[in-house]
Design a protein around this motif. Sequence first.
Motif, PDB file in Angstrom:
ATOM      1  N   LEU A 271       0.824  -1.205   0.000  1.00  0.00           N
ATOM      2  CA  LEU A 271       0.000   0.000   0.000  1.00  0.00           C
ATOM      3  C   LEU A 271       0.861   1.259   0.000  1.00  0.00           C
ATOM      4  N   LEU A 272       1.951   1.238   0.748  1.00  0.00           N
ATOM      5  CA  LEU A 272       2.806   2.414   0.838  1.00  0.00           C
ATOM      6  C   LEU A 272       3.468   2.736  -0.497  1.00  0.00           C
ATOM      7  N   HIS A 273       3.783   1.712  -1.272  1.00  0.00           N
ATOM      8  CA  HIS A 273       4.520   1.923  -2.526  1.00  0.00           C
ATOM      9  C   HIS A 273       3.657   1.767  -3.772  1.00  0.00           C
ATOM     10  N   MET A 274       2.352   1.573  -3.630  1.00  0.00           N
ATOM     11  CA  MET A 274       1.510   1.280  -4.802  1.00  0.00           C
ATOM     12  C   MET A 274       1.440   2.467  -5.766  1.00  0.00           C
ATOM     13  N   ASP A 275       1.255   2.117  -7.051  1.00  0.00           N
ATOM     14  CA  ASP A 275       1.005   3.145  -8.053  1.00  0.00           C
ATOM     15  C   ASP A 275      -0.491   3.209  -8.337  1.00  0.00           C
ATOM     16  N   ILE A 276      -0.902   4.106  -9.208  1.00  0.00           N
ATOM     17  CA  ILE A 276      -2.322   4.303  -9.470  1.00  0.00           C
ATOM     18  C   ILE A 276      -2.961   3.064 -10.083  1.00  0.00           C
ATOM     19  N   ALA A 277      -2.229   2.383 -10.975  1.00  0.00           N
ATOM     20  CA  ALA A 277      -2.783   1.176 -11.612  1.00  0.00           C
ATOM     21  C   ALA A 277      -3.094   0.106 -10.564  1.00  0.00           C
ATOM     22  N   TYR A 278      -2.173  -0.092  -9.640  1.00  0.00           N
ATOM     23  CA  TYR A 278      -2.383  -1.067  -8.566  1.00  0.00           C
ATOM     24  C   TYR A 278      -3.582  -0.653  -7.710  1.00  0.00           C
ATOM     25  N   PHE A 279      -3.615   0.622  -7.351  1.00  0.00           N
ATOM     26  CA  PHE A 279      -4.700   1.125  -6.508  1.00  0.00           C
ATOM     27  C   PHE A 279      -6.052   0.931  -7.179  1.00  0.00           C
ATOM     28  N   GLU A 280      -6.164   1.321  -8.431  1.00  0.00           N
ATOM     29  CA  GLU A 280      -7.460   1.270  -9.111  1.00  0.00           C
ATOM     30  C   GLU A 280      -7.934  -0.148  -9.377  1.00  0.00           C
ATOM     31  N   SER A 281      -7.025  -1.091  -9.539  1.00  0.00           N
ATOM     32  CA  SER A 281      -7.427  -2.463  -9.850  1.00  0.00           C
ATOM     33  C   SER A 281      -7.619  -3.332  -8.612  1.00  0.00           C
ATOM     34  N   ARG A 282      -6.894  -3.044  -7.528  1.00  0.00           N
ATOM     35  CA  ARG A 282      -6.918  -3.956  -6.377  1.00  0.00           C
ATOM     36  C   ARG A 282      -7.478  -3.354  -5.086  1.00  0.00           C
ATOM     37  N   ILE A 283      -7.381  -2.060  -4.947  1.00  0.00           N
ATOM     38  CA  ILE A 283      -7.775  -1.445  -3.675  1.00  0.00           C
ATOM     39  C   ILE A 283      -9.096  -0.690  -3.794  1.00  0.00           C
ATOM     40  N   TRP A 284      -9.174   0.229  -4.733  1.00  0.00           N
ATOM     41  CA  TRP A 284     -10.357   1.090  -4.854  1.00  0.00           C
ATOM     42  C   TRP A 284     -11.668   0.320  -5.007  1.00  0.00           C
ATOM     43  N   PRO A 285     -11.732  -0.782  -5.758  1.00  0.00           N
ATOM     44  CA  PRO A 285     -13.012  -1.482  -5.890  1.00  0.00           C
ATOM     45  C   PRO A 285     -13.584  -1.976  -4.567  1.00  0.00           C
ATOM     46  N   HIS A 286     -12.751  -2.110  -3.550  1.00  0.00           N
ATOM     47  CA  HIS A 286     -13.205  -2.626  -2.261  1.00  0.00           C
ATOM     48  C   HIS A 286     -13.354  -1.523  -1.208  1.00  0.00           C
ATOM     49  N   MET A 287     -12.554  -0.491  -1.324  1.00  0.00           N
ATOM     50  CA  MET A 287     -12.597   0.621  -0.368  1.00  0.00           C
ATOM     51  C   MET A 287     -12.521   1.909  -1.169  1.00  0.00           C
ATOM     52  N   PHE A 288     -13.681   2.430  -1.523  1.00  0.00           N
ATOM     53  CA  PHE A 288     -13.786   3.406  -2.609  1.00  0.00           C
ATOM     54  C   PHE A 288     -14.009   4.842  -2.177  1.00  0.00           C
ATOM     55  N   TYR A 289     -14.024   5.116  -0.882  1.00  0.00           N
ATOM     56  CA  TYR A 289     -14.287   6.496  -0.462  1.00  0.00           C
ATOM     57  C   TYR A 289     -13.199   7.460  -0.928  1.00  0.00           C
ATOM     58  N   MET A 290     -12.002   6.948  -1.172  1.00  0.00           N
ATOM     59  CA  MET A 290     -10.917   7.779  -1.681  1.00  0.00           C
ATOM     60  C   MET A 290     -10.577   7.337  -3.099  1.00  0.00           C
ATOM     61  N   GLY A 291     -10.634   8.276  -4.037  1.00  0.00           N
ATOM     62  CA  GLY A 291     -10.297   7.961  -5.427  1.00  0.00           C
ATOM     63  C   GLY A 291      -8.800   8.040  -5.655  1.00  0.00           C
ATOM     64  N   SER A 292      -8.383   7.787  -6.893  1.00  0.00           N
ATOM     65  CA  SER A 292      -6.956   7.752  -7.219  1.00  0.00           C
ATOM     66  C   SER A 292      -6.293   9.111  -7.033  1.00  0.00           C
ATOM     67  N   ASP A 293      -7.086  10.185  -7.046  1.00  0.00           N
ATOM     68  CA  ASP A 293      -6.508  11.512  -6.831  1.00  0.00           C
ATOM     69  C   ASP A 293      -6.123  11.732  -5.368  1.00  0.00           C
ATOM     70  N   THR A 294      -6.577  10.839  -4.490  1.00  0.00           N
ATOM     71  CA  THR A 294      -6.203  10.947  -3.077  1.00  0.00           C
ATOM     72  C   THR A 294      -5.409   9.724  -2.617  1.00  0.00           C
ATOM     73  N   ILE A 295      -4.667   9.139  -3.551  1.00  0.00           N
ATOM     74  CA  ILE A 295      -3.826   7.999  -3.178  1.00  0.00           C
ATOM     75  C   ILE A 295      -2.807   8.426  -2.125  1.00  0.00           C
ATOM     76  N   TRP A 296      -2.481   9.722  -2.094  1.00  0.00           N
ATOM     77  CA  TRP A 296      -1.567  10.234  -1.077  1.00  0.00           C
ATOM     78  C   TRP A 296      -2.092   9.954   0.328  1.00  0.00           C
ATOM     79  N   LYS A 297      -3.409  10.015   0.498  1.00  0.00           N
ATOM     80  CA  LYS A 297      -3.981   9.825   1.831  1.00  0.00           C
ATOM     81  C   LYS A 297      -3.818   8.386   2.287  1.00  0.00           C
TER      82      LYS A 297
END
Length: 381
Positions: A271-297
């Motif tokens: 999670l600390l080192h993920m890029d946007i592609a990883y985030f959008e395919s593996r993380i966001w579909p399950h925990m979606f309150y933060m979009g890729s524009d807030t991957i910093w959070k």
Amino acid sequence: MITQAQIIDQGHRLGFEDVGFTSAAPFDDHKKLLDKMTREYDWADGVGLDLKNGVDPGSILPGAKTIIVLIEPYFNRSYPPTMEAHFGRCYLDDDRVTKDGLARRIKAFRQFLRDAGIESRVPFNLPHRVAAARAGLGTFGKNCLFYSNKVARGGSWTLPIAVVIDKKFSPGRPTIRTDCPSWCKNACIAACPTGALKGNSRIDPKRCISYLTYFGNEITPLKLREPMGMYVYGCDRCQNVCPRNQPWLAKQLPPNERVAEKAADFDLRRLLHMDIAYFESRIWPHMFYMGSDTIWKWKMNVARVMGNSLDERYLPDLERAFNESKDDRVKGMTAWAMGKIGDNQTKSLLESLAKNHTGPVLEEIKLALGSIRGKNKGADK
């Protein structure tokens, strides 16, 4: 005409563990509460939650007459400890994006109603928990959560789903009250480390760890970082300590294999080192309150958790994240985390980093250096 008993039976057939009915009259008391708490809920409109409009079911479905409430348990299988430690349970098997579980059953329930000539809506902004209590399906706790009469052994591990319809059915007897045992010494209020729970079934959502993990645009305030503990996204502190939840927590549950399969994707280092592609395919579909524009959070939250872990194994990851990130909020939190964990070797690294940074990042580096110096003084005593 379809009967109330047939609707209840269909709800059970589709896996909902309790079904109740209440009128579609406006939630006037809830509106008054929102009016009094304008400051606490001023963030809601900005994230698309029109809470005040949701208090009138008639604005959701013209001609609304009844609200059917379906009770869905979200914790009927056990989760991997590594997931429960960092994420609120209600998010671990959420399909509001993937629509491959609960969403299908809600759709099937609505189709059943449609086949019977009943129009329905499933609004996101209607006060679902209040609707469930108004339908007589349960009561509230001092933590402001809904506790079912029949599901999860009377616990709060449930998701009430409000279905607004245009046909009238007999309502249940309301149970809108706090029903905590008299012998409980405000366990949930005492356990909330950020002071979000105010007593009398009131909460300041802006101090809730769940809110703090996924809303807001600034680095987490210093005074809240340690109290937020090990949660990256969401929180279950007030539920874990609640005596009303202990019967369910003591139950031996079968494993949730669906969640176990994705647990590796939520490894803190990834999670600390993920890029946007990883985030959008593996993380966001399950925990979606933060979009890729807030991957910093996400990364900021993970850095905070690593710091609170006091685990020296994370130091190389934090250093890497500091050097690779272009976001000052991430850099600042990784510096703070290194200060929480590090020793004199980390002190030398931070002193070197301080030479090339200014502003908020430099201030965080100074805080981190102060933390290490404080530990050194403590060790000398």
